[in-house]
Design a protein around this motif. Structure first.
Motif, PDB file in Angstrom:
ATOM      1  N   ARG A 161       0.751  -1.185  -0.011  1.00 23.10           N
ATOM      2  CA  ARG A 161      -0.008  -0.083   0.095  1.00 23.10           C
ATOM      3  C   ARG A 161       0.727   1.405  -0.056  1.00 23.10           C
ATOM      4  NH1 ARG A 161      -1.866  -3.746   3.313  1.00 23.10           N
ATOM      5  NH2 ARG A 161      -0.524  -3.054   4.918  1.00 23.10           N
ATOM      6  N   MET A 162       1.905   1.259  -0.986  1.00 25.72           N
ATOM      7  CA  MET A 162       2.772   2.409  -0.966  1.00 25.72           C
ATOM      8  C   MET A 162       2.474   3.132  -2.278  1.00 25.72           C
ATOM      9  SD  MET A 162       6.000   0.207  -2.238  1.00 25.72           S
ATOM     10  CE  MET A 162       6.770   1.361  -3.511  1.00 25.72           C
ATOM     11  N   CYS A 163       3.055   4.668  -2.042  1.00 25.16           N
ATOM     12  CA  CYS A 163       3.022   5.430  -3.300  1.00 25.16           C
ATOM     13  C   CYS A 163       3.393   4.979  -4.709  1.00 25.16           C
ATOM     14  CB  CYS A 163       3.847   6.735  -3.052  1.00 25.16           C
ATOM     15  SG  CYS A 163       3.542   7.613  -1.545  1.00 25.16           S
ATOM     16  N   ARG A 167      -2.567   4.474  -7.743  1.00 24.18           N
ATOM     17  CA  ARG A 167      -3.021   5.148  -8.663  1.00 24.18           C
ATOM     18  C   ARG A 167      -2.953   6.629  -8.427  1.00 24.18           C
ATOM     19  NH1 ARG A 167      -8.394   6.779  -9.411  1.00 24.18           N
ATOM     20  NH2 ARG A 167      -9.932   6.486  -7.434  1.00 24.18           N
ATOM     21  N   PHE A 168      -3.152   7.053  -7.474  1.00 28.51           N
ATOM     22  CA  PHE A 168      -2.882   8.619  -7.102  1.00 28.51           C
ATOM     23  C   PHE A 168      -1.561   9.235  -7.379  1.00 28.51           C
ATOM     24  CE2 PHE A 168      -6.589   7.190  -4.343  1.00 28.51           C
ATOM     25  CZ  PHE A 168      -7.537   7.823  -5.133  1.00 28.51           C
ATOM     26  N   TYR A 169      -0.493   8.280  -7.445  1.00 30.90           N
ATOM     27  CA  TYR A 169       0.833   8.759  -7.415  1.00 30.90           C
ATOM     28  C   TYR A 169       1.224   8.989  -8.859  1.00 30.90           C
ATOM     29  CZ  TYR A 169       5.957   8.483  -7.684  1.00 30.90           C
ATOM     30  OH  TYR A 169       7.182   8.867  -7.736  1.00 30.90           O
ATOM     31  N   GLN A 170       2.119  10.130  -8.992  1.00 28.87           N
ATOM     32  CA  GLN A 170       2.680  10.580 -10.219  1.00 28.87           C
ATOM     33  C   GLN A 170       3.906  11.131  -9.983  1.00 28.87           C
ATOM     34  OE1 GLN A 170       0.642  13.632 -12.296  1.00 28.87           O
ATOM     35  NE2 GLN A 170       1.989  13.908 -13.786  1.00 28.87           N
ATOM     36  N   PHE A 177       4.163  13.365  -6.916  1.00 29.38           N
ATOM     37  CA  PHE A 177       3.054  13.972  -6.456  1.00 29.38           C
ATOM     38  C   PHE A 177       1.993  13.051  -6.242  1.00 29.38           C
ATOM     39  CE2 PHE A 177      -0.691  16.437  -7.457  1.00 29.38           C
ATOM     40  CZ  PHE A 177      -0.490  17.709  -7.404  1.00 29.38           C
ATOM     41  N   CYS A 178       1.121  13.405  -5.279  1.00 25.37           N
ATOM     42  CA  CYS A 178      -0.060  12.586  -4.926  1.00 25.37           C
ATOM     43  C   CYS A 178      -1.440  13.454  -5.164  1.00 25.37           C
ATOM     44  CB  CYS A 178      -0.314  12.265  -3.154  1.00 25.37           C
ATOM     45  SG  CYS A 178      -1.675  11.685  -2.695  1.00 25.37           S
ATOM     46  N   HIS A 179      -2.123  12.764  -6.046  1.00 23.12           N
ATOM     47  CA  HIS A 179      -3.341  13.398  -6.564  1.00 23.12           C
ATOM     48  C   HIS A 179      -4.435  13.173  -5.545  1.00 23.12           C
ATOM     49  CE1 HIS A 179      -2.095  14.361 -10.719  1.00 23.12           C
ATOM     50  NE2 HIS A 179      -1.329  13.424 -10.579  1.00 23.12           N
ATOM     51  N   PHE A 180      -4.398  12.430  -4.626  1.00 22.87           N
ATOM     52  CA  PHE A 180      -5.470  12.230  -3.523  1.00 22.87           C
ATOM     53  C   PHE A 180      -5.575  13.343  -2.743  1.00 22.87           C
ATOM     54  CE2 PHE A 180      -7.181  11.111   0.435  1.00 22.87           C
ATOM     55  CZ  PHE A 180      -8.304  10.469   0.152  1.00 22.87           C
ATOM     56  N   ILE A 181      -4.361  13.981  -2.102  1.00 24.30           N
ATOM     57  CA  ILE A 181      -4.153  15.106  -1.345  1.00 24.30           C
ATOM     58  C   ILE A 181      -3.657  16.275  -2.171  1.00 24.30           C
ATOM     59  CG2 ILE A 181      -3.673  13.851   0.640  1.00 24.30           C
ATOM     60  CD1 ILE A 181      -0.579  14.626   0.127  1.00 24.30           C
ATOM     61  N   PRO A 184       2.357  18.028  -4.074  1.00 29.14           N
ATOM     62  CA  PRO A 184       3.672  17.193  -4.207  1.00 29.14           C
ATOM     63  C   PRO A 184       4.024  16.547  -2.955  1.00 29.14           C
ATOM     64  CG  PRO A 184       4.107  19.672  -4.510  1.00 29.14           C
ATOM     65  CD  PRO A 184       2.613  19.201  -4.053  1.00 29.14           C
ATOM     66  N   LEU A 185       4.957  15.425  -3.129  1.00 28.43           N
ATOM     67  CA  LEU A 185       5.469  14.830  -2.098  1.00 28.43           C
ATOM     68  C   LEU A 185       6.988  14.984  -1.732  1.00 28.43           C
ATOM     69  CD1 LEU A 185       3.419  11.403  -2.050  1.00 28.43           C
ATOM     70  CD2 LEU A 185       2.973  13.371  -0.601  1.00 28.43           C
ATOM     71  N   LYS A 186       7.559  15.211  -0.779  1.00 32.67           N
ATOM     72  CA  LYS A 186       8.864  15.304  -0.464  1.00 32.67           C
ATOM     73  C   LYS A 186       9.362  13.829  -0.671  1.00 32.67           C
ATOM     74  CE  LYS A 186       9.645  19.634   1.785  1.00 32.67           C
ATOM     75  NZ  LYS A 186       8.814  19.739   2.944  1.00 32.67           N
ATOM     76  N   LEU A 190       6.904  10.425   1.267  1.00 30.90           N
ATOM     77  CA  LEU A 190       6.464   9.007   0.505  1.00 30.90           C
ATOM     78  C   LEU A 190       5.963   8.122   1.504  1.00 30.90           C
ATOM     79  CD1 LEU A 190       9.141   8.453  -2.091  1.00 30.90           C
ATOM     80  CD2 LEU A 190       7.010   9.225  -2.669  1.00 30.90           C
ATOM     81  N   ARG A 191       4.983   7.347   1.448  1.00 28.21           N
ATOM     82  CA  ARG A 191       4.407   6.342   2.366  1.00 28.21           C
ATOM     83  C   ARG A 191       4.523   5.190   1.991  1.00 28.21           C
ATOM     84  NH1 ARG A 191      -1.516   9.374   3.714  1.00 28.21           N
ATOM     85  NH2 ARG A 191      -0.768  11.502   3.606  1.00 28.21           N
ATOM     86  N   LEU A 192       4.650   4.259   2.924  1.00 25.42           N
ATOM     87  CA  LEU A 192       4.702   2.927   2.535  1.00 25.42           C
ATOM     88  C   LEU A 192       3.484   1.982   2.818  1.00 25.42           C
ATOM     89  CD1 LEU A 192       6.570   0.290   2.277  1.00 25.42           C
ATOM     90  CD2 LEU A 192       7.072   0.305   4.799  1.00 25.42           C
ATOM     91  N   ASP A 193       2.637   2.503   3.893  1.00 28.36           N
ATOM     92  CA  ASP A 193       1.588   2.022   4.047  1.00 28.36           C
ATOM     93  C   ASP A 193       0.324   2.955   4.646  1.00 28.36           C
ATOM     94  OD1 ASP A 193      -0.343   0.189   5.097  1.00 28.36           O
ATOM     95  OD2 ASP A 193       0.590  -0.426   7.044  1.00 28.36           O
ATOM     96  N   CYS A 194      -0.290   3.232   3.297  1.00 22.16           N
ATOM     97  CA  CYS A 194      -1.185   4.441   3.375  1.00 22.16           C
ATOM     98  C   CYS A 194      -2.766   4.098   3.124  1.00 22.16           C
ATOM     99  CB  CYS A 194      -0.665   5.192   2.026  1.00 22.16           C
ATOM    100  SG  CYS A 194      -1.970   6.947   1.791  1.00 22.16           S
ATOM    101  N   ALA A 195      -3.456   4.731   4.237  1.00 26.65           N
ATOM    102  CA  ALA A 195      -4.675   4.489   4.329  1.00 26.65           C
ATOM    103  C   ALA A 195      -5.396   4.914   3.211  1.00 26.65           C
ATOM    104  CB  ALA A 195      -5.505   5.098   5.665  1.00 26.65           C
ATOM    105  N   GLU A 196      -5.121   5.831   2.577  1.00 26.71           N
ATOM    106  CA  GLU A 196      -5.814   6.018   1.279  1.00 26.71           C
ATOM    107  C   GLU A 196      -5.459   5.315  -0.110  1.00 26.71           C
ATOM    108  OE1 GLU A 196      -6.623   8.583   4.184  1.00 26.71           O
ATOM    109  OE2 GLU A 196      -4.615   8.479   3.603  1.00 26.71           O
ATOM    110  N   PHE A 197      -4.458   4.533   0.055  1.00 32.66           N
ATOM    111  CA  PHE A 197      -3.967   3.801  -1.198  1.00 32.66           C
ATOM    112  C   PHE A 197      -4.993   2.980  -1.934  1.00 32.66           C
ATOM    113  CE2 PHE A 197      -2.719  -0.359  -2.772  1.00 32.66           C
ATOM    114  CZ  PHE A 197      -1.689  -0.121  -3.737  1.00 32.66           C
ATOM    115  N   GLU A 198      -4.833   3.282  -3.191  1.00 31.09           N
ATOM    116  CA  GLU A 198      -5.879   2.702  -4.105  1.00 31.09           C
ATOM    117  C   GLU A 198      -4.807   1.970  -5.239  1.00 31.09           C
ATOM    118  OE1 GLU A 198      -9.307   4.136  -5.681  1.00 31.09           O
ATOM    119  OE2 GLU A 198      -9.810   4.820  -3.644  1.00 31.09           O
TER     120      GLU A 198
HETATM  121  S1  SF4 Z   1      -2.730   8.121  -1.771  1.00 31.08           S
HETATM  122 FE1  SF4 Z   1      -1.242   7.648  -0.379  1.00 31.08          FE
HETATM  123  S2  SF4 Z   1      -0.147   5.950  -1.135  1.00 31.08           S
HETATM  124 FE2  SF4 Z   1      -1.197   6.975  -2.731  1.00 31.08          FE
HETATM  125  S3  SF4 Z   1       0.078   8.419  -3.545  1.00 31.08           S
HETATM  126 FE3  SF4 Z   1      -0.905   9.421  -2.094  1.00 31.08          FE
HETATM  127  S4  SF4 Z   1       0.211   9.381  -0.320  1.00 31.08           S
HETATM  128 FE4  SF4 Z   1       0.779   7.759  -1.766  1.00 31.08          FE
END
Ligand code: SF4
Length: 202
Positions: A161-163, A167-170, A177-181, A184-186, A190-198
């Protein structure tokens, strides 16, 4: 015979071998710390991992099938571990309202108490990172996630469940970049275990 990453002679001029062998040492360290806590609580390492996983994840992930994928075990092995945890009074099953054949696992009060005792089992490893500057840690995190992503792509480990698998990651030229939030992400974010992951695929 193929060369082995564990052969000290082969390691000398091969940084890839030394990196993989170092990761193996870290996994040994992880296992040793896990066993220490397991002895205190009188449970097995996988039972500890299941308790901690249930504590930190939402109900739809706390099912035998999902746990089997998460820990790369068979459903039968996870079912056995779950049965023992139920017998110890640490977890209970709840039947889903929408599908009576499906059960989610929940911690009991005793299970929550156990997690308080064990959830920090890997914390002694944090001290080893204390002297690494913050920006270098960001680079290290990015590299490690990249290795995890590659291992997932070739099917050695299950979906993470990582960036990099989300599908939100670019990836932008300089940044992630995270399209969910919608930000941009430094490297360090970056997340390894993200609750919003798809998952990107499937
Ligand atoms: S929703 Fe979570 S796992 Fe997905 S890109 Fe954003 S921060 Fe990363």
């Amino acid at each position: 015979m193929n060369k082995s990453v564990f052969d000290p002679q082969s390691q000398i001029d091969n940084s890839d071998f030394k990196i993989v062998a170092s990761l193996e040492r870290l996994s040994e360290c992880f296992r040793a710390l896990l066993w220490e806590k397991a002895k205190v609580l009188g449970v097995s390492p996988i039972q500890i991992q299941i308790l901690i996983f249930i504590h930190f994840h939402s109900g739809e992930k706390c099912k035998v099938g999902y746990l089997a994928q998460e820990f790369l075990l068979t459903k039968a092995t996870v079912s056995e571990a779950v049965k023992l945890l139920e017998q110890k009074g640490f977890i209970e099953r709840q039947t889903e309202k929408t599908d009576r054949r499906s059960h989610t696992l929940h911690l009991t009060e005793a299970g929550k108490g156990a997690v308080v005792q064990i959830a920090d089992f890997a914390n002694p490893m944090l001290a080893s990172l204390a002297k690494i500057p913050f920006t270098e840690k960001g680079v290290l995190l990015e590299q490690l996630l990249s290795i995890v992503g590659q291992l997932q792509e070739v099917g050695i480990i299950s979906i993470q469940r990582m960036c990099f698998a989300c599908r939100f990651y670019q990836r932008n030229e300089m940044d992630h970049f995270c399209h969910f939030i919608d930000k941009p992400l430094k490297n360090s974010e970056l997340r390894l275990d993200c609750a919003e992951f798809e998952a990107r695929y499937g």
